[in-house]
Design a protein around this motif. Structure first.
Motif, PDB file in Angstrom:
ATOM      1  N   ALA A  71      29.253  -4.628 -34.213  1.00 39.89           N
ATOM      2  CA  ALA A  71      28.324  -5.577 -33.595  1.00 39.89           C
ATOM      3  C   ALA A  71      27.967  -5.159 -32.173  1.00 39.89           C
ATOM      4  N   VAL A  72      28.911  -4.537 -31.473  1.00 42.06           N
ATOM      5  CA  VAL A  72      28.641  -4.082 -30.108  1.00 42.06           C
ATOM      6  C   VAL A  72      27.499  -3.069 -30.108  1.00 42.06           C
ATOM      7  N   ILE A  73      27.518  -2.164 -31.083  1.00 40.86           N
ATOM      8  CA  ILE A  73      26.476  -1.137 -31.172  1.00 40.86           C
ATOM      9  C   ILE A  73      25.158  -1.754 -31.608  1.00 40.86           C
ATOM     10  N   PHE A  74      25.204  -2.624 -32.589  1.00 41.19           N
ATOM     11  CA  PHE A  74      23.973  -3.262 -33.056  1.00 41.19           C
ATOM     12  C   PHE A  74      23.347  -4.139 -31.958  1.00 41.19           C
ATOM     13  N   ASP A  75      24.176  -4.800 -31.174  1.00 40.58           N
ATOM     14  CA  ASP A  75      23.652  -5.603 -30.068  1.00 40.58           C
ATOM     15  C   ASP A  75      22.993  -4.712 -29.016  1.00 40.58           C
ATOM     16  N   ALA A  76      23.611  -3.558 -28.736  1.00 37.16           N
ATOM     17  CA  ALA A  76      23.016  -2.615 -27.782  1.00 37.16           C
ATOM     18  C   ALA A  76      21.686  -2.086 -28.301  1.00 37.16           C
ATOM     19  N   ALA A  77      21.617  -1.828 -29.609  1.00 36.21           N
ATOM     20  CA  ALA A  77      20.366  -1.364 -30.199  1.00 36.21           C
ATOM     21  C   ALA A  77      19.269  -2.397 -30.012  1.00 36.21           C
ATOM     22  N   ALA A  78      19.598  -3.648 -30.277  1.00 37.54           N
ATOM     23  CA  ALA A  78      18.605  -4.711 -30.109  1.00 37.54           C
ATOM     24  C   ALA A  78      18.139  -4.797 -28.663  1.00 37.54           C
ATOM     25  N   GLU A  79      19.067  -4.613 -27.729  1.00 42.11           N
ATOM     26  CA  GLU A  79      18.719  -4.665 -26.302  1.00 42.11           C
ATOM     27  C   GLU A  79      17.727  -3.561 -25.931  1.00 42.11           C
ATOM     28  N   LEU A  80      17.850  -2.415 -26.576  1.00 44.23           N
ATOM     29  CA  LEU A  80      16.980  -1.270 -26.271  1.00 44.23           C
ATOM     30  C   LEU A  80      15.726  -1.220 -27.138  1.00 44.23           C
ATOM     31  N   GLY A  81      15.599  -2.146 -28.070  1.00 48.31           N
ATOM     32  CA  GLY A  81      14.445  -2.121 -28.966  1.00 48.31           C
ATOM     33  C   GLY A  81      14.576  -1.104 -30.072  1.00 48.31           C
ATOM     34  N   ILE A  82      15.796  -0.598 -30.286  1.00 47.76           N
ATOM     35  CA  ILE A  82      16.041   0.359 -31.374  1.00 47.76           C
ATOM     36  C   ILE A  82      16.088  -0.415 -32.690  1.00 47.76           C
ATOM     37  N   HIS A  83      15.259   0.017 -33.641  1.00 44.61           N
ATOM     38  CA  HIS A  83      15.231  -0.657 -34.939  1.00 44.61           C
ATOM     39  C   HIS A  83      16.075   0.066 -35.975  1.00 44.61           C
ATOM     40  N   THR A  84      16.139   1.400 -35.894  1.00 48.82           N
ATOM     41  CA  THR A  84      16.876   2.199 -36.871  1.00 48.82           C
ATOM     42  C   THR A  84      18.078   2.832 -36.191  1.00 48.82           C
ATOM     43  N   VAL A  85      19.265   2.384 -36.577  1.00 49.61           N
ATOM     44  CA  VAL A  85      20.517   2.892 -36.016  1.00 49.61           C
ATOM     45  C   VAL A  85      21.102   3.912 -36.993  1.00 49.61           C
ATOM     46  N   ILE A  86      21.429   5.081 -36.471  1.00 50.27           N
ATOM     47  CA  ILE A  86      21.895   6.190 -37.309  1.00 50.27           C
ATOM     48  C   ILE A  86      23.266   6.662 -36.840  1.00 50.27           C
ATOM     49  N   ASP A  87      24.205   6.785 -37.767  1.00 46.96           N
ATOM     50  CA  ASP A  87      25.480   7.433 -37.451  1.00 46.96           C
ATOM     51  C   ASP A  87      25.289   8.932 -37.687  1.00 46.96           C
ATOM     52  N   PRO A  88      25.544   9.756 -36.652  1.00 40.61           N
ATOM     53  CA  PRO A  88      25.180  11.171 -36.772  1.00 40.61           C
ATOM     54  C   PRO A  88      26.271  12.117 -37.242  1.00 40.61           C
ATOM     55  N   PHE A  89      27.494  11.615 -37.496  1.00 41.90           N
ATOM     56  CA  PHE A  89      28.561  12.607 -37.706  1.00 41.90           C
ATOM     57  C   PHE A  89      29.790  12.009 -38.382  1.00 41.90           C
ATOM     58  N   ILE A  90      30.054  12.456 -39.588  1.00 41.27           N
ATOM     59  CA  ILE A  90      31.349  12.270 -40.240  1.00 41.27           C
ATOM     60  C   ILE A  90      31.804  13.676 -40.641  1.00 41.27           C
ATOM     61  N   PRO A  91      32.973  14.118 -40.176  1.00 43.19           N
ATOM     62  CA  PRO A  91      33.357  15.531 -40.335  1.00 43.19           C
ATOM     63  C   PRO A  91      33.582  15.933 -41.788  1.00 43.19           C
ATOM     64  N   THR A  92      33.557  17.227 -42.002  1.00 35.72           N
ATOM     65  CA  THR A  92      33.637  17.791 -43.351  1.00 35.72           C
ATOM     66  C   THR A  92      34.894  17.378 -44.092  1.00 35.72           C
ATOM     67  N   GLU A  93      36.007  17.142 -43.354  1.00 31.57           N
ATOM     68  CA  GLU A  93      37.270  16.770 -43.999  1.00 31.57           C
ATOM     69  C   GLU A  93      37.155  15.482 -44.806  1.00 31.57           C
ATOM     70  N   ARG A  94      36.151  14.679 -44.485  1.00 33.12           N
ATOM     71  CA  ARG A  94      35.993  13.393 -45.163  1.00 33.12           C
ATOM     72  C   ARG A  94      34.875  13.424 -46.202  1.00 33.12           C
ATOM     73  N   TRP A  95      34.441  14.632 -46.561  1.00 34.08           N
ATOM     74  CA  TRP A  95      33.419  14.815 -47.594  1.00 34.08           C
ATOM     75  C   TRP A  95      33.935  15.759 -48.679  1.00 34.08           C
ATOM     76  N   GLN A  96      35.218  15.644 -49.035  1.00 30.47           N
ATOM     77  CA  GLN A  96      35.822  16.610 -49.947  1.00 30.47           C
ATOM     78  C   GLN A  96      36.003  16.098 -51.372  1.00 30.47           C
ATOM     79  N   THR A  97      36.167  14.785 -51.540  1.00 34.38           N
ATOM     80  CA  THR A  97      36.467  14.246 -52.863  1.00 34.38           C
ATOM     81  C   THR A  97      35.477  13.147 -53.239  1.00 34.38           C
ATOM     82  N   ALA A  98      35.415  12.844 -54.519  1.00 33.07           N
ATOM     83  CA  ALA A  98      34.524  11.784 -54.996  1.00 33.07           C
ATOM     84  C   ALA A  98      34.919  10.439 -54.404  1.00 33.07           C
ATOM     85  N   ASP A  99      36.224  10.207 -54.264  1.00 32.31           N
ATOM     86  CA  ASP A  99      36.679   8.940 -53.679  1.00 32.31           C
ATOM     87  C   ASP A  99      36.265   8.832 -52.215  1.00 32.31           C
TER      88      ASP A  99
END
Length: 270
Positions: A71-99
């Motif tokens: 909510a802290v990030i979404f509130d900051a986005a609203a304050e700046l007029g940002i409509h589309t919030v994007i997470d830019p990075f989840i490391p490769t170690e967490r993209w290894q399995t179907a689960d």
């Protein structure tokens, strides 16, 4: 389709030195839009600088997926007029399995619902490993996208998708309107960096091979990426110019990309 945007990470050193001057310089190039990064950490400074330069921020990057209080990030986005919030990075170690992929998709779906309750959109931005890593012969990015709810959006970094072995225009066509923005980035496509990864702690901590790849990035239309085909495959997506690094004056490189888009992308020039 309106004018292109620029990822402020491209000029991060200038932003750290003086955010007002950095954004003013981008406005002088002709940008009326910018994409802030980690905007929840300096919301007031960004709001002041963007307002003074007459620049809006339709999208922004922040580490929402792992945030204790999104909510802290979404509130900051609203304050700046940002409509589309994007997470830019989840490391490769967490993209290894179907689960793992399923868990990430579920988390993103949940966050998109939280964003929608505030009138915002939420989604994810790729690097190369989401295409390099495969399960049953399929890129994990493809499996991830299949599990996203309709309200989730994506920002495709077309350079890193290409480095990861993907046919970026085909990826964009398959995702359709889910793609809200694309990173317009060019440079040398070297198979030697396809499997070279940054630290699991941060995309900013990289080995020498990736540092070289960053420095070999070029203004749009001057490298190995088929930028024209990419633009044609995502006519409705916001174009966001970005450099991870650049050997020359990065503001000059950004200006060259801006000029190239004005000349070669009818959607960006509209």
């Amino acid at each position: 389709m309106s004018s292109p945007s620029v990822q402020l990470y491209s000029v991060r050193d200038a932003v750290d030195a003086n955010v007002d001057d950095a954004i003013a310089r981008l406005a002088e190039i002709g940008f009326t839009k910018a994409e802030p990064y980690a905007f929840h950490l300096r919301t007031a400074d960004l709001k002041r600088a963007l307002t003074a330069a007459g620049v809006e921020a339709p999208s922004g990057h922040a580490p929402v997926i792992d945030a204790e209080d999104p909510a802290v990030i979404f509130d900051a986005a609203a304050e700046l007029g940002i409509h589309t919030v994007i997470d830019p990075f989840i490391p490769t170690e967490r993209w290894q399995t179907a689960d793992q992929v399923k868990g990430l998709a579920e988390r993103v779906n949940e966050l998109a619902q939280q964003a929608a309750a505030r009138g915002l959109e939420f989604g994810y931005h790729n690097h190369q490993w989401e295409f390099t890593n495969k399960l049953d012969g399929r890129p994990v990015f493809e499996l991830f996208a299949e599990q996203l709810e309709p309200g989730v959006v994506l920002e495709v970094d077309t350079f890193w998708a290409t480095v990861g072995g993907a046919d970026a225009p085909a990826v964009l066509r398959s995702l359709g309107e889910r793609v809200r923005a694309i990173h317009v980035k060019d440079g040398r496509i070297d198979e030697a960096i396809r499997d070279v990864l940054p630290s699991s702690e941060s995309a900013l901590i990289v080995p020498e091979a990736l540092k070289a790849a960053f420095e070999n990035q070029t203004p749009a239309g001057q490298g190995d990426v088929d930028v024209k085909a990419i633009l044609a495959a995502a006519p409705a997506a916001l174009r966001v110019v970005e450099f991870d690094a650049y050997k020359g004056d990065v503001f000059a490189g950004i200006a060259e990309s801006f000029a190239w888009l004005a000349e070669n992308d009818s959607e960006a020039a509209a």
